[in-house]
Scaffold this active site. Sequence first.
Site, PDB file in Angstrom:
ATOM      1  N   HIS A  64       0.834  -1.200   0.000  1.00  0.00           N
ATOM      2  CA  HIS A  64       0.000   0.000   0.000  1.00  0.00           C
ATOM      3  C   HIS A  64       0.877   1.261   0.000  1.00  0.00           C
ATOM      4  O   HIS A  64       0.735   2.147  -0.843  1.00  0.00           O
ATOM      5  CB  HIS A  64      -0.910  -0.023   1.230  1.00  0.00           C
ATOM      6  CG  HIS A  64      -1.765   1.192   1.401  1.00  0.00           C
ATOM      7  ND1 HIS A  64      -3.102   1.204   1.084  1.00  0.00           N
ATOM      8  CD2 HIS A  64      -1.482   2.437   1.849  1.00  0.00           C
ATOM      9  CE1 HIS A  64      -3.598   2.395   1.330  1.00  0.00           C
ATOM     10  NE2 HIS A  64      -2.629   3.174   1.801  1.00  0.00           N
ATOM     11  N   GLU A  65       1.786   1.321   0.961  1.00  0.00           N
ATOM     12  CA  GLU A  65       2.633   2.523   1.077  1.00  0.00           C
ATOM     13  C   GLU A  65       3.546   2.674  -0.138  1.00  0.00           C
ATOM     14  O   GLU A  65       3.878   3.785  -0.536  1.00  0.00           O
ATOM     15  CB  GLU A  65       3.436   2.501   2.378  1.00  0.00           C
ATOM     16  CG  GLU A  65       2.597   2.476   3.667  1.00  0.00           C
ATOM     17  CD  GLU A  65       1.502   3.542   3.752  1.00  0.00           C
ATOM     18  OE1 GLU A  65       1.627   4.594   3.090  1.00  0.00           O
ATOM     19  OE2 GLU A  65       0.509   3.309   4.473  1.00  0.00           O
ATOM     20  N   HIS A 123       1.800   4.716  -2.701  1.00  0.00           N
ATOM     21  CA  HIS A 123       1.925   6.162  -2.431  1.00  0.00           C
ATOM     22  C   HIS A 123       3.310   6.664  -2.836  1.00  0.00           C
ATOM     23  O   HIS A 123       3.453   7.705  -3.461  1.00  0.00           O
ATOM     24  CB  HIS A 123       1.767   6.436  -0.929  1.00  0.00           C
ATOM     25  CG  HIS A 123       0.349   6.413  -0.426  1.00  0.00           C
ATOM     26  ND1 HIS A 123      -0.623   7.228  -0.938  1.00  0.00           N
ATOM     27  CD2 HIS A 123      -0.245   5.697   0.573  1.00  0.00           C
ATOM     28  CE1 HIS A 123      -1.772   7.017  -0.277  1.00  0.00           C
ATOM     29  NE2 HIS A 123      -1.563   6.081   0.642  1.00  0.00           N
ATOM     30  N   GLU A 125      -4.677   8.018  -2.663  1.00  0.00           N
ATOM     31  CA  GLU A 125      -5.139   6.744  -2.109  1.00  0.00           C
ATOM     32  C   GLU A 125      -5.492   5.765  -3.235  1.00  0.00           C
ATOM     33  O   GLU A 125      -5.347   4.553  -3.069  1.00  0.00           O
ATOM     34  CB  GLU A 125      -6.342   6.989  -1.191  1.00  0.00           C
ATOM     35  CG  GLU A 125      -6.671   5.838  -0.270  1.00  0.00           C
ATOM     36  CD  GLU A 125      -5.602   5.514   0.771  1.00  0.00           C
ATOM     37  OE1 GLU A 125      -4.654   6.325   0.949  1.00  0.00           O
ATOM     38  OE2 GLU A 125      -5.704   4.450   1.396  1.00  0.00           O
TER      39      GLU A 125
HETATM   40 MG    MG Z   1      -2.927   5.406   2.248  1.00  0.00          MG
END
Ligand code: MG
Length: 505
Positions: free
Chosen positions: A268-269, A272, A298
């Site tokens: 997830h990170e 980003h 996101e």
């Molecule tokens: Mg996030």
Amino acid sequence: MSSDFFTNKTILKILDHYQSAWALSHLLSLSAWDSEVYMPEKGTKYRGIAQAKTQTLIQNIVLDSNFQELIKKADDENLNIYEESIIRLLKRETKFYKSLPAKFLEEFEHTTSRALLSWRKAKEQDNFDLFSDDLSKIILLSRQKADYLGYESHKYNALLDQYEEGSSVEELDVYFEDVVKFIEELLKKIVNSDNYKSSHPLSNTEYPIELAKTLNLNILKILKYDPGKISLDISSHPFSEGLSTDDSRITTRYEGFDIARTITSTIHEYGHALYFLQHQEAFNTTPLYTGYSLGLHESQSRFFENHIGRSKEFINKLSPLLHKLSRDYEKFDANEFYKYFNLVTPSLIRVESDEVTYHGHIYIRYSIEKKLINGEIEAKDVPEVWNKHYEEVLGVTPKTNQEGCLQDIHWSMGAIGYFPTYSQGTVFAAAINERIAEDIGNMSDLIHEGKIDVIQKWLFQNIHQYGATYIFEELSKKLTGEKFVTEPWKRYLSNKYSDIYNIID
Ligand code: MG
């Protein structure tokens, strides 16, 4: 700093002046990252003061009368799309700093640095009372903030707009009604299917943390990360911080069991981090780097987490790496890992929730924030209201506040109005998946063939390079030809989970 993107003379003067504000906010980001990763706990007080003072310096730079004159001048000139966006973002920043008195900003900063500590203690000791007063103060300050910023119809709109330009209660009420109805129906089908199991043995299986650290680095390698530009650290709440197109920080955490948690949060990170790295280099010191849409951001993290990380093809690649963790893991094959990573079960903790029930968590937080800001409820009512909503929406009731209203850090940071971007970003990720299929091929094939770099290049060309040039709504239109819709997300979830749970409509 002339480049292909910025040629207007007034804009060039503006960007020159803005560099000082950028430099301070760059260091603020670094300091925020340090506060979460390395700073000793007792450093909070003076870090809070330093951050508040730095914020005031940025405010002074933005509100400087010569700078404001230049913004006005440029606004009347003939600008390209990038230059126009710079003015749009600077006007937003100006409005923010003009409306909020320096004294208010300092009070907000002091309150939230104190609240971060009281929230941590309250969570550790499972004692809401330790956080209640600070939360109450944060709600009060947030209502005040909305009054300063101005709003139409709902106070909460002023706060929502801070995180997502143009976002409003009117739009989100309609959005959540649609989304929650869909997940409730899908969840019913899943739970009633013959294949349904509410738990998986791997959720309780322990792993050695040192091996998991190596595993995460190997996963980043599969995702073709650049170790010269990305660092991976540990923090209690995983997050990422983009400092420049050469420097993105990500963190993860290790619980010592339920390996999917650390893996999905790392992926997830990474989503980003990659977004931050793939902006146009010329945007680095400009508002186009810092003024991003949280929903779009996101969408990138959830795209990596769900559409790559939780896919069958990716988990096939992961399987031999998981076997190395311990004998306990050798007992499971790729198909079992796939089921484990995609287990749907109504639960209490948002960050551990599955793709289906996830939106229920966001909806609950949204409803409670709306009531708090309206003045329908007060901080002290939160635990009771929280538990009631969980029972109604997800059919589960927290036994403690630790696994209830104290679970997330956001309120202690004063981030109210932030949560809906999590849901909307997640939903948008599915639209991106469909566009990729049209342009360069099926995601499953691309992942199977290890073409993560091809996916990354597509993301650069269609999304990442633009930075904050477009607001969410505009980029959605540019990409899909229509304003933000939920249909691709519904198709994606229906297909995926009908397959896993053998649901026949
Ligand atoms: Mg996030």
